[in-house]
Design a protein around this motif. Sequence first.
Motif, PDB file in Angstrom:
ATOM      1  N   LEU A 117      30.155  14.633  60.516  1.00 46.89           N
ATOM      2  CA  LEU A 117      30.466  14.929  62.166  1.00 46.89           C
ATOM      3  C   LEU A 117      29.847  13.884  62.744  1.00 46.89           C
ATOM      4  CD1 LEU A 117      32.222  17.059  63.252  1.00 46.89           C
ATOM      5  CD2 LEU A 117      30.236  18.524  63.656  1.00 46.89           C
ATOM      6  N   ARG A 118      28.567  13.346  62.154  1.00 49.79           N
ATOM      7  CA  ARG A 118      27.909  12.153  63.049  1.00 49.79           C
ATOM      8  C   ARG A 118      28.653  10.832  62.797  1.00 49.79           C
ATOM      9  NH1 ARG A 118      22.944  14.426  60.455  1.00 49.79           N
ATOM     10  NH2 ARG A 118      21.906  15.693  62.052  1.00 49.79           N
ATOM     11  N   SER A 119      29.486  10.832  61.676  1.00 51.40           N
ATOM     12  CA  SER A 119      30.016   9.673  61.672  1.00 51.40           C
ATOM     13  C   SER A 119      31.355   9.658  62.329  1.00 51.40           C
ATOM     14  CB  SER A 119      30.703   9.697  60.136  1.00 51.40           C
ATOM     15  OG  SER A 119      31.366   8.679  59.711  1.00 51.40           O
ATOM     16  N   LEU A 120      31.833  10.863  62.592  1.00 51.87           N
ATOM     17  CA  LEU A 120      33.046  11.111  63.216  1.00 51.87           C
ATOM     18  C   LEU A 120      32.949  10.688  64.587  1.00 51.87           C
ATOM     19  CD1 LEU A 120      35.973  11.961  63.498  1.00 51.87           C
ATOM     20  CD2 LEU A 120      35.341  14.324  63.624  1.00 51.87           C
ATOM     21  N   VAL A 121      31.680  11.095  65.027  1.00 52.29           N
ATOM     22  CA  VAL A 121      31.321  10.779  66.526  1.00 52.29           C
ATOM     23  C   VAL A 121      31.433   9.267  66.689  1.00 52.29           C
ATOM     24  CG1 VAL A 121      29.740  10.763  68.361  1.00 52.29           C
ATOM     25  CG2 VAL A 121      30.153  12.782  67.095  1.00 52.29           C
ATOM     26  N   SER A 122      30.769   8.620  65.817  1.00 50.84           N
ATOM     27  CA  SER A 122      30.666   6.908  65.788  1.00 50.84           C
ATOM     28  C   SER A 122      32.096   6.645  65.995  1.00 50.84           C
ATOM     29  CB  SER A 122      29.780   6.502  64.667  1.00 50.84           C
ATOM     30  OG  SER A 122      28.524   7.049  64.804  1.00 50.84           O
ATOM     31  N   SER A 123      32.887   7.096  65.039  1.00 49.76           N
ATOM     32  CA  SER A 123      34.228   6.640  64.855  1.00 49.76           C
ATOM     33  C   SER A 123      34.931   6.601  66.279  1.00 49.76           C
ATOM     34  CB  SER A 123      34.702   7.159  63.806  1.00 49.76           C
ATOM     35  OG  SER A 123      34.458   6.824  62.357  1.00 49.76           O
ATOM     36  N   LEU A 124      34.799   7.907  66.594  1.00 50.57           N
ATOM     37  CA  LEU A 124      35.554   7.985  68.174  1.00 50.57           C
ATOM     38  C   LEU A 124      34.805   7.067  69.021  1.00 50.57           C
ATOM     39  CD1 LEU A 124      35.645  11.789  68.084  1.00 50.57           C
ATOM     40  CD2 LEU A 124      37.815  10.276  68.029  1.00 50.57           C
ATOM     41  N   GLU A 125      33.753   6.855  69.133  1.00 49.39           N
ATOM     42  CA  GLU A 125      32.998   5.932  70.012  1.00 49.39           C
ATOM     43  C   GLU A 125      33.488   4.667  69.992  1.00 49.39           C
ATOM     44  OE1 GLU A 125      29.028   6.921  69.818  1.00 49.39           O
ATOM     45  OE2 GLU A 125      29.205   8.552  71.391  1.00 49.39           O
ATOM     46  N   GLU A 126      33.704   4.315  68.726  1.00 50.69           N
ATOM     47  CA  GLU A 126      34.040   2.676  68.354  1.00 50.69           C
ATOM     48  C   GLU A 126      35.568   2.625  68.688  1.00 50.69           C
ATOM     49  OE1 GLU A 126      34.155  -0.922  65.722  1.00 50.69           O
ATOM     50  OE2 GLU A 126      32.646   0.180  66.976  1.00 50.69           O
ATOM     51  N   LEU A 127      36.327   3.685  68.419  1.00 50.39           N
ATOM     52  CA  LEU A 127      37.864   3.531  68.758  1.00 50.39           C
ATOM     53  C   LEU A 127      37.866   3.571  70.194  1.00 50.39           C
ATOM     54  CD1 LEU A 127      40.557   4.047  67.066  1.00 50.39           C
ATOM     55  CD2 LEU A 127      40.484   6.303  67.941  1.00 50.39           C
ATOM     56  N   ARG A 128      37.175   4.174  71.179  1.00 52.64           N
ATOM     57  CA  ARG A 128      37.119   4.074  72.572  1.00 52.64           C
ATOM     58  C   ARG A 128      36.735   2.608  73.079  1.00 52.64           C
ATOM     59  NH1 ARG A 128      33.913   8.734  76.170  1.00 52.64           N
ATOM     60  NH2 ARG A 128      32.250   7.599  74.941  1.00 52.64           N
ATOM     61  N   GLU A 129      35.813   2.135  72.616  1.00 54.10           N
ATOM     62  CA  GLU A 129      35.274   0.903  72.865  1.00 54.10           C
ATOM     63  C   GLU A 129      36.374  -0.327  72.591  1.00 54.10           C
ATOM     64  OE1 GLU A 129      31.439  -1.972  72.558  1.00 54.10           O
ATOM     65  OE2 GLU A 129      31.894  -0.860  71.086  1.00 54.10           O
ATOM     66  N   LEU A 130      36.806  -0.243  71.402  1.00 53.13           N
ATOM     67  CA  LEU A 130      37.909  -1.052  70.837  1.00 53.13           C
ATOM     68  C   LEU A 130      39.100  -1.161  71.925  1.00 53.13           C
ATOM     69  CD1 LEU A 130      38.029  -0.439  67.045  1.00 53.13           C
ATOM     70  CD2 LEU A 130      37.657  -2.712  68.272  1.00 53.13           C
ATOM     71  N   GLY A 131      39.650  -0.087  72.268  1.00 56.68           N
ATOM     72  CA  GLY A 131      40.742  -0.007  73.284  1.00 56.68           C
ATOM     73  C   GLY A 131      40.226  -0.283  74.839  1.00 56.68           C
TER      74      GLY A 131
END
Length: 287
Positions: free
Chosen positions: A211-225
């Motif tokens: 779940l922590r990894s998922l949060v990091s991935s979502l934040e990364e996805l948001r920043e990339l966009g």
Amino acid sequence: MYEQKDTYEEMVEHLDSCRQKLLKNKSNELNVKIVLSELDEMQHKLKAYDEVFGRENYSPEEWGTFQAENPLRLCMMLIGRDPSKAFTLWGCFQNEIKKELRPGVLGQLLSSLPEDFVPAQATDWLRDLVVPVACAVDPEAVARIFDWVNISLERMEAAGEPEWISNAVRFVTTLLASLEMACHCTVDDLRLLGAEVVKAKLSNANFLKPLRSLVSSLEELRELGAKFKFHIPLHRLQQESKESLAMCMLSRVPTASLLPAALKSTILPYIRSRKLVADEILARYVE
């Protein structure tokens, strides 16, 4: 006392009248206490009926079913067609539902939510009513929640709403905080047999790692966009490294003439922000 009335108000009046008669009855105090206890439960259910369905929607037939049915079963019946009513019902009968919860039930409830359900609408229910209880009686509760979160995020992404990533970050972050809070609950807080075992499992550093990894991935996805104008599906992002993402950015530049501008505006800023070596990335790109 068990007579069905035509309106909600008449039902309230009927039960109040029954209570007054019982309180005046001194013939058999023990029996009176037993019946009063049943009356308390019935009045509690009638109030819950109002909160869940609204007194204006009262019908004797539905009230009869509501009164007789197990609260957890009612919740399972409602969650597939009207989740908000199911969540309200859970709140009205949380003590009763605590006693009925068994391993596997949470998974059934989550899988019964409609496909178009907005996950964030379950945040309060999960945080306040489900996590502190279900985690103490169902060793697989967190895994089932995680499965449901992944399925929900896939649906959110497929729907293509502009704010889906930000909504997903808020939802998953709140859910993670709830589970982490459960790690610090005492057995007295949870008041359930086996709570210490579940607390130990939740406290395990690896248990909430997905779940922590998922949060990091979502934040990364948001920043990339937002920052680098680079969009990629969540499942793809989770498979990529920082280096391979930089290569993906380069490969998406349609023509060589556009490469200098792309490098300046987004690609090199991304490479620097991830502390990569630009010359190495570019050398791999031109190979």
